[in-house]
Design a protein around this motif. Structure first.
Motif: not given
Length: 205
Positions: A164-165, A157-158, A160-161, A154
């Motif tokens: 990307i943002g 993933l956070l 990476e997100a 988790s």
């Protein structure tokens, strides 16, 4: 070597902020250097096991030292990492009143990738141990392993997100920071002008 990458990018730009191509290209180049060096060490260890067999056991630490020396040199001379300089980019402090933050940039360029790789390797090892039925020696370690293997995906993933943002906002010219680390350090990327590049080359000599 560095001038070739700079020629392909900044020569034809009309804005100081680099495009997503340069940013992602230098990040990709940075991510491929480590695996390439590890492959060289594995080949050396296989070809000369008596002399170089130990290299694979300390490869992460050897690459950490090599990366530290490389990045420190480029930060001091070019205000950029090795791959950023290759693509004709440099780092500027977010606030003009501040000096260029060499130390935070160094930590993010050297320690952050090292710790990330170590955490990923630990997660993989824990998963393999669970699959093979290998249990820790005490219950506290078992609970720690369960917690780590459940939380790490988790958090990964956070992260990476968020990156990307940041990259999306950077691409849309809504932010000058291309990732969260640049925002935390307080630096952003710009093209190096030919005159400034020549000045840095002279400074190096």
């Amino acid at each position: 070597m560095t001038s070739s990458g700079a020629f392909l990018t900044s020569t034809f730009s009309s804005t100081s902020q680099p495009s997503m191509f340069e940013v992602t290209a230098q990040q990709s180049l940075s991510q491929t250097l480590g695996p390439a060096c590890r492959h060289i060490l594995r080949v050396a260890a296989t070809s000369w096991p008596e002399q170089c067999g130990f290299l694979t056991k300390v490869q992460d630490e050897l690459l950490l030292l090599a990366n530290a020396a490389l990045q420190l040199h480029y930060l001091k001379v070019y205000n950029s990492s090795f791959t950023e300089n290759f693509y004709g980019l440099e780092r500027l402090a977010a606030h003009k009143s501040q000096q260029f933050p060499i130390r935070p940039s160094f930590l993010c360029l050297v320690l952050a990738p090292y710790l990330r790789r170590k955490s990923e390797n630990l997660f993989q090892k824990f998963q393999e141990d669970q699959a093979d039925g290998i249990n820790p020696s005490n219950s506290a370690m078992e609970r720690l392993r369960i917690l780590y293997t459940s939380v790490f995906p988790s958090l990964h993933l956070l992260a990476e997100a968020v990156d990307i943002g940041f990259l999306l906002c950077f691409c849309l010219r809504k932010s000058k920071y291309h990732n969260i680390l640049s925002w935390l350090v307080g630096v952003y990327l710009v093209y190096v002008t030919p005159d400034k590049q020549k000045e840095k080359e002279n400074r190096k000599l």
